[in-house]
Design an enzyme around this catalytic site. Structure first.
Site, short mmCIF file in Angstrom:
data_model
loop_
_atom_site.label_atom_id
_atom_site.label_comp_id
_atom_site.label_asym_id
_atom_site.label_seq_id
_atom_site.Cartn_x
_atom_site.Cartn_y
_atom_site.Cartn_z
N ASP A 80 0.81 -1.21 0.00
CA ASP A 80 0.00 0.00 0.00
C ASP A 80 0.84 1.26 0.00
O ASP A 80 2.02 1.25 0.31
CB ASP A 80 -0.87 0.04 1.27
CG ASP A 80 -2.06 -0.88 1.15
OD1 ASP A 80 -2.30 -1.39 0.05
OD2 ASP A 80 -2.75 -1.07 2.16
N LYS A 102 -3.31 2.17 -2.44
CA LYS A 102 -4.44 2.63 -1.64
C LYS A 102 -4.01 3.66 -0.62
O LYS A 102 -2.92 3.66 -0.12
CB LYS A 102 -5.07 1.44 -0.89
CG LYS A 102 -5.63 0.43 -1.81
CD LYS A 102 -6.73 -0.36 -1.15
CE LYS A 102 -6.36 -0.89 0.22
NZ LYS A 102 -7.44 -1.74 0.73
N MET A 221 -8.28 8.16 9.86
CA MET A 221 -8.86 8.75 8.64
C MET A 221 -9.61 10.02 9.03
O MET A 221 -10.76 10.25 8.66
CB MET A 221 -9.80 7.75 7.96
CG MET A 221 -9.05 6.54 7.44
SD MET A 221 -10.14 5.25 6.85
CE MET A 221 -10.54 4.43 8.36
N1 SAH Z 1 -4.32 -0.27 9.08
C1 SAH Z 1 -3.80 1.05 9.35
C2 SAH Z 1 -4.85 2.12 9.15
C3 SAH Z 1 -5.31 2.24 7.74
S1 SAH Z 1 -6.46 3.53 7.50
C4 SAH Z 1 -3.22 1.09 10.75
O1 SAH Z 1 -3.40 0.15 11.51
O2 SAH Z 1 -2.51 2.04 11.07
C5 SAH Z 1 -5.38 4.89 7.15
C6 SAH Z 1 -5.35 5.85 8.30
O3 SAH Z 1 -4.38 5.43 9.25
C7 SAH Z 1 -4.92 7.24 7.95
O4 SAH Z 1 -5.99 8.00 7.43
C8 SAH Z 1 -4.46 7.78 9.26
O5 SAH Z 1 -5.55 8.13 10.07
C9 SAH Z 1 -3.84 6.56 9.87
N2 SAH Z 1 -2.37 6.52 9.70
C10 SAH Z 1 -1.68 5.60 9.03
N3 SAH Z 1 -0.35 5.85 9.12
C11 SAH Z 1 -0.24 6.95 9.89
C12 SAH Z 1 0.87 7.70 10.39
N4 SAH Z 1 2.14 7.37 10.11
N5 SAH Z 1 0.61 8.76 11.18
C13 SAH Z 1 -0.63 9.11 11.48
N6 SAH Z 1 -1.70 8.45 11.04
C14 SAH Z 1 -1.51 7.37 10.26
#
Ligand code: SAH
Length: 556
Positions: A80, A102, A221
């Protein structure tokens, strides 16, 4: 009805997987990969398998050991947008990399369907497929849907959990999500729902009622509909002055964090220009950041540092830099290969007992010398009475791995230092062997001859070449977008190869060079050498980088 039959089918698949594993004699506590690669005797076809792997929140060393292990065995990696590109280097060079592109929450269903089809198709080809997903695969990443599709298609899969941004974001902002006496529950919610299109699936009123009793709400998100989400929480009755924190790009060099209140966060965030990806933490515990913020205090916080040395040698250096808070991009510019000719080394090995001294100038020199000795049916005892000198602690450590006693170790690589470590009396009339890289500086043999050595044999034991498959495009992009703060060089050849691999002028790039010769090569190429350690070792280089940024941080 449909749900039930889905569940039954899922159970059947799980049971079959369990039985198969049991038949292979692997206990539930053994590695998930046990038996992998071995042909299943009962099946004519190699069975593919999909691993849904959590890549962690961004920092490349926040993947789990199991995740890294699985990646290292992948035939195909489907990754991703939010996955650290650094991690792709853990896949075997021949693995196929497929970009799924994505970005949390914004993908269309059709893309998800196509993606599921790719996973299924690849697994049916008998391949080990790693579906590498940001954070944890089962937290808001549609990993559940992918697993369902695999189960429906009777594809075996395993889930390797990851460090979710929902946990890592707050951790890197200095916010404990629970705290004895203050926070006894956490809710992870999506901020991506559009309530105007129907009732919310997030029970905001209930969450807020619970948050009154010291709960913490983590919103993922969160950015696109941030104001609406925070207003929704306020409308449900959480006080305006409740602490609220937003963390963007948590755990990476680009991490930015803003602290505000439930009422002011949307404005503060907009003013500071904080965008996706970000998590928001709402609740009393978010206020603890003021006391517990720590990541901003690490000496290399926010810095992206490139490590150019050979991959095999790079990992300790990279790890130390990461410990100091840097985001490290590994871009190996050298790789070792056999010398064009072993004639000189083989001749020297044949008469090895005639040398008084063997001088090793690198750990790789030790390794390739011993390997060659072994492959010629030699015996380490043949070194007999020769004394051994090692240039620098890393070389000495490698000799110690072979239980070879080192008589002299100058702690930096300068010919004069070596002479004084060996002692002038030990040079006159003596025979020296130097197994080393094919192309190296002449200073050492010359000075030994100068000081009266009877014989100095320089034997190429290896040669350094430019690696194939370097992520050149990625490096060019990082440089063009000014994301690189510092490039580290541990030898002249790392400089030369870095510039040649890039193929674009390296002008103005800031560099750290291990010694004066490396620094001179870098300056000739137009790099700006801002870090030059007093001693020519990796430890001193690391310390000099730390000091350089400590001074820079202090003056801003
Ligand atoms: N499966 C992922 C989440 C996927 S949805 C997890 O467990 O982290 C994607 C969302 O994750 C983004 O919109 C944001 O809210 C968050 N996100 C992912 N990486 C991030 C990061 N490095 N810092 C802050 N938020 C993050």
């Amino acid at each position: 009805m449909r749900k039930d039959s889905g569940r039954v089918r899922r159970d059947r698949i799980l049971n079959r997987a369990r039985k198969k594993r049991a038949a292979q004699g692997s206990s539930p506590s053994s590695s998930p990969l046990q038996g992998e690669g071995k042909k299943d005797a009962r099946s004519k076809h190699k069975r593919g398998r999909v691993f849904l792997v959590g890549a962690g929140p961004g920092a490349s060393d926040l993947i789990t050991i199991r995740g890294a292990d699985v990646l290292g065995r992948a035939d195909v990696v489907v990754y991703d947008n939010l996955v650290s590109p650094e991690l792709l280097q853990l896949a075997p060079p021949k693995a196929e990399l497929i970009y799924a592109g994505k970005r949390g929450g914004s993908e269309k269903n059709i893309e998800q369907t196509a993606l599921n089809a790719i996973l299924i198709e690849q697994a049916r080809k008998g391949r080990v497929v790693v579906r590498l997903k940001g954070g944890d695969p089962f937290i808001f990443g549609r990993g559940g849907e992918e697993a369902e599709a695999l189960a429906r298609a009777h594809i075996e899969f395993e889930v390797v959990p990851g460090v979710t941004s929902a946990i890592a974001g707050p951790a890197f902002a200095g916010i404990p999500l629970t705290h004895r006496g203050h926070g006894s529950f956490v809710a992870l919610v999506t901020g991506h729902e559009d309530e105007s299109k129907g009732a919310s699936a997030v029970p905001w009123n209930e969450l807020v009622a619970a948050a009154h009793h010291g709960g913490t709400i983590v919103i993922l998100m969160a950015t696109a509909r941030m104001r609406a989400t925070l207003d929704r929480i306020r409308a449900a009755g959480l006080p305006d002055e409740t602490p609220a924190v937003e963390v963007q790009w948590a755990t990476t060099a680009a991490q930015r964090t803003v602290s505000a209140t439930l009422a002011s966060l949307a404005d503060v965030s907009a003013r500071e220009g904080i965008g996706a990806p970000a998590v928001i933490v709402v609740g009393e515990l978010a206020g603890m950041r003021e006391h517990l913020k720590w990541v901003e205090r690490t000496p290399l916080f926010g810095r992206t540092v490139v490590v150019t040395r050979a991959r095999a040698a790079a990992s300790d250096f990279a790890t130390t830099l990461r410990r100091l808070g840097a985001e490290v991009v590994e871009f190996p510019t050298i790789e070792t290969a056999p010398p064009r000719s072993y004639t000189a080394l083989d001749r020297a090995i044949k008469r090895i007992d005639s040398f008084d001294w063997i001088i090793f100038t690198s750990a790789m020199g030790v390794e390739s010398f011993v390997e060659r000795l072994k492959s010629r049916g030699g015996d380490i005892r043949a070194l007999g009475d020769a004394s051994i000198a090692a240039i620098g602690p890393a070389t000495a450590a490698r000799l110690a791995d072979y239980a070879l006693q080192v008589a002299a170790v100058p702690d930096e690589y300068r010919a004069e230092e070596i002479v004084s470590a060996i002692g002038i009396k030990q040079i006159r009339g003596k025979r020296f062997l130097i197994p080393r890289a094919e192309v190296a500086r002449e200073a050492l043999p010359e000075i030994l001859r100068d000081k009266g050595a009877k014989e100095v044999v320089v034997a190429p034991a290896y040669r350094t070449v430019k690696p194939k498959g370097a992520q050149i495009g990625r490096m060019r992009e990082l440089i063009a977008s000014e994301k690189i703060d510092l490039v580290t060089f541990t030898s002249s050849s790392t400089v030369t190869n870095f510039c040649e691999l890039l193929g674009v002028p390296a002008k103005g790039i800031r560099a750290a060079a291990i010694g004066p010769i490396t620094a001179a090569t870098a300056e000739e190429r137009g790099l700006e050498v801002v870090v030059k350690p007093r001693k020519y070792t990796i430890e001193a280089l690391t310390e000099a980088i730390r000091e350089y940024y400590a001074a820079a941080n202090g003056s801003t």
